[in-house]
Motif scaffolding. Structure first.
Motif, PDB file in Angstrom:
ATOM      1  N   SER A 184       0.828  -1.209   0.000  1.00  0.00           N
ATOM      2  CA  SER A 184       0.000   0.000   0.000  1.00  0.00           C
ATOM      3  C   SER A 184       0.858   1.252   0.000  1.00  0.00           C
ATOM      4  O   SER A 184       0.565   2.231  -0.704  1.00  0.00           O
ATOM      5  N   ILE A 185       1.929   1.245   0.796  1.00  0.00           N
ATOM      6  CA  ILE A 185       2.817   2.406   0.874  1.00  0.00           C
ATOM      7  C   ILE A 185       3.472   2.679  -0.482  1.00  0.00           C
ATOM      8  O   ILE A 185       3.525   3.825  -0.955  1.00  0.00           O
ATOM      9  N   ILE A 186       3.956   1.616  -1.114  1.00  0.00           N
ATOM     10  CA  ILE A 186       4.612   1.773  -2.417  1.00  0.00           C
ATOM     11  C   ILE A 186       3.639   2.345  -3.450  1.00  0.00           C
ATOM     12  O   ILE A 186       3.978   3.273  -4.202  1.00  0.00           O
ATOM     13  N   SER A 187       2.427   1.795  -3.498  1.00  0.00           N
ATOM     14  CA  SER A 187       1.459   2.242  -4.508  1.00  0.00           C
ATOM     15  C   SER A 187       0.989   3.675  -4.251  1.00  0.00           C
ATOM     16  O   SER A 187       0.882   4.480  -5.188  1.00  0.00           O
ATOM     17  N   LEU A 188       0.715   4.017  -2.986  1.00  0.00           N
ATOM     18  CA  LEU A 188       0.252   5.376  -2.667  1.00  0.00           C
ATOM     19  C   LEU A 188       1.360   6.406  -2.925  1.00  0.00           C
ATOM     20  O   LEU A 188       1.092   7.497  -3.434  1.00  0.00           O
ATOM     21  N   ALA A 189       2.594   6.055  -2.569  1.00  0.00           N
ATOM     22  CA  ALA A 189       3.713   6.960  -2.845  1.00  0.00           C
ATOM     23  C   ALA A 189       3.886   7.142  -4.344  1.00  0.00           C
ATOM     24  O   ALA A 189       4.166   8.252  -4.825  1.00  0.00           O
ATOM     25  N   GLY A 190       3.710   6.056  -5.093  1.00  0.00           N
ATOM     26  CA  GLY A 190       3.823   6.135  -6.548  1.00  0.00           C
ATOM     27  C   GLY A 190       2.776   7.051  -7.150  1.00  0.00           C
ATOM     28  O   GLY A 190       3.051   7.808  -8.097  1.00  0.00           O
ATOM     29  N   MET A 191       1.549   7.002  -6.604  1.00  0.00           N
ATOM     30  CA  MET A 191       0.485   7.879  -7.109  1.00  0.00           C
ATOM     31  C   MET A 191       0.768   9.345  -6.806  1.00  0.00           C
ATOM     32  O   MET A 191       0.381  10.237  -7.560  1.00  0.00           O
ATOM     33  N   LEU A 192       1.442   9.587  -5.679  1.00  0.00           N
ATOM     34  CA  LEU A 192       1.736  10.975  -5.304  1.00  0.00           C
ATOM     35  C   LEU A 192       2.843  11.583  -6.164  1.00  0.00           C
ATOM     36  O   LEU A 192       2.850  12.792  -6.395  1.00  0.00           O
ATOM     37  N   VAL A 193       3.781  10.769  -6.636  1.00  0.00           N
ATOM     38  CA  VAL A 193       4.930  11.303  -7.378  1.00  0.00           C
ATOM     39  C   VAL A 193       4.735  11.240  -8.887  1.00  0.00           C
ATOM     40  O   VAL A 193       5.570  11.756  -9.640  1.00  0.00           O
ATOM     41  N   THR A 194       3.660  10.603  -9.365  1.00  0.00           N
ATOM     42  CA  THR A 194       3.394  10.562 -10.802  1.00  0.00           C
ATOM     43  C   THR A 194       2.243  11.503 -11.140  1.00  0.00           C
ATOM     44  O   THR A 194       1.302  11.646 -10.367  1.00  0.00           O
ATOM     45  N   ARG A 195       2.331  12.138 -12.284  1.00  0.00           N
ATOM     46  CA  ARG A 195       1.309  13.098 -12.694  1.00  0.00           C
ATOM     47  C   ARG A 195       0.039  12.367 -13.131  1.00  0.00           C
ATOM     48  O   ARG A 195       0.076  11.492 -13.997  1.00  0.00           O
ATOM     49  N   ALA A 196      -1.090  12.732 -12.510  1.00  0.00           N
ATOM     50  CA  ALA A 196      -2.358  12.072 -12.817  1.00  0.00           C
ATOM     51  C   ALA A 196      -2.921  12.498 -14.164  1.00  0.00           C
ATOM     52  O   ALA A 196      -3.769  11.797 -14.731  1.00  0.00           O
ATOM     53  N   ASP A 197      -2.465  13.642 -14.681  1.00  0.00           N
ATOM     54  CA  ASP A 197      -3.000  14.143 -15.948  1.00  0.00           C
ATOM     55  C   ASP A 197      -2.108  13.848 -17.144  1.00  0.00           C
ATOM     56  O   ASP A 197      -2.317  14.386 -18.235  1.00  0.00           O
ATOM     57  N   ASN A 198      -1.108  12.989 -16.934  1.00  0.00           N
ATOM     58  CA  ASN A 198      -0.195  12.610 -18.021  1.00  0.00           C
ATOM     59  C   ASN A 198      -0.640  11.281 -18.623  1.00  0.00           C
ATOM     60  O   ASN A 198      -0.502  10.235 -17.993  1.00  0.00           O
ATOM     61  N   PRO A 199      -1.174  11.285 -19.863  1.00  0.00           N
ATOM     62  CA  PRO A 199      -1.655  10.029 -20.486  1.00  0.00           C
ATOM     63  C   PRO A 199      -0.571   8.966 -20.598  1.00  0.00           C
ATOM     64  O   PRO A 199      -0.882   7.770 -20.601  1.00  0.00           O
ATOM     65  N   ASN A 200       0.685   9.368 -20.680  1.00  0.00           N
ATOM     66  CA  ASN A 200       1.775   8.399 -20.798  1.00  0.00           C
ATOM     67  C   ASN A 200       1.960   7.582 -19.512  1.00  0.00           C
ATOM     68  O   ASN A 200       2.623   6.536 -19.533  1.00  0.00           O
ATOM     69  N   LEU A 201       1.409   8.082 -18.422  1.00  0.00           N
ATOM     70  CA  LEU A 201       1.563   7.398 -17.127  1.00  0.00           C
ATOM     71  C   LEU A 201       0.299   6.650 -16.702  1.00  0.00           C
ATOM     72  O   LEU A 201       0.248   6.095 -15.609  1.00  0.00           O
ATOM     73  N   TYR A 202      -0.716   6.621 -17.556  1.00  0.00           N
ATOM     74  CA  TYR A 202      -1.971   5.971 -17.190  1.00  0.00           C
ATOM     75  C   TYR A 202      -1.777   4.486 -16.879  1.00  0.00           C
ATOM     76  O   TYR A 202      -2.339   3.962 -15.901  1.00  0.00           O
ATOM     77  N   ASN A 203      -0.997   3.801 -17.702  1.00  0.00           N
ATOM     78  CA  ASN A 203      -0.781   2.358 -17.474  1.00  0.00           C
ATOM     79  C   ASN A 203      -0.060   2.111 -16.160  1.00  0.00           C
ATOM     80  O   ASN A 203      -0.373   1.168 -15.426  1.00  0.00           O
ATOM     81  N   LEU A 204       0.933   2.960 -15.870  1.00  0.00           N
ATOM     82  CA  LEU A 204       1.665   2.828 -14.604  1.00  0.00           C
ATOM     83  C   LEU A 204       0.730   3.067 -13.420  1.00  0.00           C
ATOM     84  O   LEU A 204       0.755   2.313 -12.435  1.00  0.00           O
ATOM     85  N   ASN A 256      -4.849  10.557  -1.093  1.00  0.00           N
ATOM     86  CA  ASN A 256      -3.660   9.704  -1.139  1.00  0.00           C
ATOM     87  C   ASN A 256      -2.727   9.975   0.037  1.00  0.00           C
ATOM     88  O   ASN A 256      -2.137   9.046   0.604  1.00  0.00           O
ATOM     89  N   ILE A 257      -2.591  11.235   0.416  1.00  0.00           N
ATOM     90  CA  ILE A 257      -1.712  11.578   1.536  1.00  0.00           C
ATOM     91  C   ILE A 257      -2.274  11.024   2.845  1.00  0.00           C
ATOM     92  O   ILE A 257      -1.535  10.455   3.663  1.00  0.00           O
ATOM     93  N   VAL A 258      -3.583  11.193   3.069  1.00  0.00           N
ATOM     94  CA  VAL A 258      -4.201  10.678   4.298  1.00  0.00           C
ATOM     95  C   VAL A 258      -4.081   9.150   4.355  1.00  0.00           C
ATOM     96  O   VAL A 258      -3.739   8.579   5.407  1.00  0.00           O
ATOM     97  N   CYS A 259      -4.349   8.484   3.241  1.00  0.00           N
ATOM     98  CA  CYS A 259      -4.235   7.015   3.205  1.00  0.00           C
ATOM     99  C   CYS A 259      -2.794   6.578   3.442  1.00  0.00           C
ATOM    100  O   CYS A 259      -2.543   5.609   4.171  1.00  0.00           O
ATOM    101  N   LEU A 260      -1.828   7.283   2.829  1.00  0.00           N
ATOM    102  CA  LEU A 260      -0.420   6.935   3.020  1.00  0.00           C
ATOM    103  C   LEU A 260      -0.011   7.100   4.473  1.00  0.00           C
ATOM    104  O   LEU A 260       0.653   6.223   5.060  1.00  0.00           O
ATOM    105  N   ALA A 261      -0.412   8.210   5.093  1.00  0.00           N
ATOM    106  CA  ALA A 261      -0.070   8.441   6.502  1.00  0.00           C
ATOM    107  C   ALA A 261      -0.689   7.374   7.401  1.00  0.00           C
ATOM    108  O   ALA A 261      -0.044   6.888   8.344  1.00  0.00           O
ATOM    109  N   SER A 262      -1.939   6.984   7.107  1.00  0.00           N
ATOM    110  CA  SER A 262      -2.603   5.981   7.938  1.00  0.00           C
ATOM    111  C   SER A 262      -1.936   4.620   7.810  1.00  0.00           C
ATOM    112  O   SER A 262      -1.779   3.900   8.808  1.00  0.00           O
ATOM    113  N   VAL A 263      -1.510   4.259   6.604  1.00  0.00           N
ATOM    114  CA  VAL A 263      -0.861   2.965   6.404  1.00  0.00           C
ATOM    115  C   VAL A 263       0.510   2.935   7.070  1.00  0.00           C
ATOM    116  O   VAL A 263       0.906   1.923   7.667  1.00  0.00           O
TER     117      VAL A 263
END
Length: 505
Positions: free
Chosen positions: A338-358, A425-432
């Motif tokens: 959970s930590i790895i995935s939430l951190a990954g979502m925070l550091v990748t741009r949500a509006d970049n189509p090239n990162l949608y698969n990631l 994402n930040i709240v979930c990351l802190a809780s985990v």
């Protein structure tokens, strides 16, 4: 070896083989007669609670009730308050009346409440009905969790809890499938969504009758056991703190212990903060997926792979946990995902189509981490707390905190934060992260307490250890358990504070 010794060894092996055969037969019967009924009851509770979502799509929304989106959301979420207020009292009533009496009453109550949603014409009425729905369902989950622990040994619990958890997914799928046909009913004075509430409440009432007729107070009077099986089942679970008949004074003492034990509040915090990402993902998984360039129809389909993969991962982890009696370390693995995935979502741009698969891959990893930890955590505290009344009271307290986490999870992903959802994402990351720290700390406490108790037993028996044995905790445990092999591992007064009790880590 003499013939007499050979005969004794052969007899001992034969007895062990017979016991293992009998144990397998008992577990198989529990899987056939207990688990399916409980699973269906839990599935129906999920359907009756969540069908308001399907009804909303069919027109049962804030416009129909002449209110605002915020007021509609608040009224639909009123069941959480019913949970928080009545979870502990309802659990105590279960111990008094018995699961086989109280659960059918709750089922009839929540089915009527669910059906009554069809008659609501304003947001106040809906809020009251949803509150009553939550009040009746409040005792269901802790009662089912406790009742399962009366029939299964520690090594069998996590897998059974994971089966229950998969019903959250299955319940949504079945409810959606049935809703597709029911909401199309026309030509009557009622709308399709009104028929949805009414029709989906009927199976619950029928199931309540079956449970009232078939289920019993516990393994001691289970009808599907033979007298031999019943006696063996009670004996095999006695050392694990299963259902033993105790007087009212001891029952009150166990309830009091549950409220003053620091372990209750340690697990409470863990479940509260674990509930934040769990409920958030339950509610917002389609929303997270829809931000990755899919339209509404595609998003509904792309939700399926994360649910399927995470369910398989959860069952495998639960099986492994039961087989090797590992709890904390597996929970830490789940939290790490959970930590790895939430951190990954925070550091990748949500509006970049090239990162949608990631980001879609990160959603799958998040689902694996969030869902897999729950059955392991359930089995961890139920295995470590003997005494039926203490365990059931602790279960209710802990699950009440879990509902509070659910409320938090519902409000941290506002639509205005799309597509990044930084706050959620930040709240979930802190809780985990906090849950990981507490889990590690609890594991350390259990290991330290177990070793202290082992050394105390050795000291009481004047057993001297050599320097090598002093460094080997496993060897110390083996020696200590051999010395108290014929003694009770706990009693109804001390419960897990008994010097012979050992916590699973």
């Amino acid at each position: 070896m003499s013939n007499i010794e050979k005969h004794e060894n052969n007899s001992h092996e034969l007895v062990n083989t017979d016991h293992k055969t009998l144990e397998r037969r008992i577990v198989r019967k529990c899987d056939i007669y207990v688990l399916p009924l409980l699973s269906i009851a839990y599935l129906l509770s999920v359907i009756d609670l969540d069908n308001v979502g399907n009804a909303t799509v069919a027109g049962y929304d804030y416009l129909y009730l002449n209110t605002t989106p915020l007021a509609f959301t608040f009224s639909v979420s009123a069941h959480f308050f019913g949970y928080m207020i009545f979870e502990i009292p309802s659990s105590l009533v279960t111990n008094i009346l018995g699961f086989h009496v109280w659960l059918p009453i709750l089922m009839v109550g929540w089915s009527i409440s669910s059906a009554t949603q069809a008659a609501c014409t304003n947001v106040t009425q809906l809020g009251i009905v949803r509150f009553l729905l939550g009040a009746f369902q409040a005792g269901v989950q802790p009662s089912i969790v406790t009742y399962i622990s009366l029939f299964y040994a520690k090594k069998e619990l996590a897998l059974r809890y994971s089966i229950l958890l998969t019903l959250l997914t299955l319940g949504g799928a079945l409810s959606g499938f049935a809703s597709y046909f029911i909401v199309q009913i026309s030509g009557t004075s009622l709308s399709g969504f009104q028929w949805l509430f009414i029709i989906e409440s009927i199976p619950t009432i029928l199931m309540a009758v079956i449970i009232a007729l078939f289920m019993t107070h516990g393994p001691g009077n289970a009808r599907f056991f033979t007298p031999e099986e019943r006696e063996f089942e009670i004996e095999r679970l006695k050392s694990e703190g299963s259902a033993n008949k105790i007087d009212s004074n001891l029952a009150k003492s166990q309830v009091k212990l549950a409220f003053i034990d620091f372990l209750t509040y340690s697990y409470l915090i863990i479940f509260l903060i674990t509930g934040i990402p769990f409920y958030a993902l339950n509610f917002y998984l389609p929303t997270l997926v829809s931000q990755l360039g899919y339209n509404n129809i595609q998003a509904q389909l792309m939700v399926i792979p994360p649910l399927v993969i995470s369910t398989v991962f959860m069952i495998v982890c639960s099986w492994y946990s039961d087989k090797y009696q590992i709890k904390a370390n597996l929970a830490l693995v789940s939290y790490s995902l959970s930590i790895i995935s939430l951190a990954g979502m925070l550091v990748t741009r949500a509006d970049n189509p090239n990162l949608y698969n990631l980001r879609y891959f990160l959603v799958i990893v998040l689902a694996c981490g969030v869902y897999s930890v729950v059955p392991i955590a359930f089995s961890w505290f139920t295995c470590n707390i003997p005494g039926q009344y203490k365990r059931s009271t602790m279960t209710a307290i802990i699950l009440t905190a879990n509902q509070i986490g659910g409320i938090v999870g519902l409000i941290i992903f506002p639509a205005t934060d799309a597509p990044s959802f930084y706050m959620g994402n930040i709240v979930c990351l802190a809780s985990v992260i906090l849950a990981s720290i507490l889990t590690f700390g609890l594991k350390f406490y259990f290991e330290l307490t177990n070793k202290k108790r082992d050394l105390a037993i050795l000291a009481n028996h004047n057993y001297k250890l050599n320097d090598n044995d002093l460094k080997d905790s496993k060897r110390i445990r083996e020696i200590a358990m051999e010395l108290v092999e014929k003694e009770l591992k706990f009693d109804e007064l001390l419960c897990d504070k008994h010097p012979n009790w050992r916590y699973i880590t």
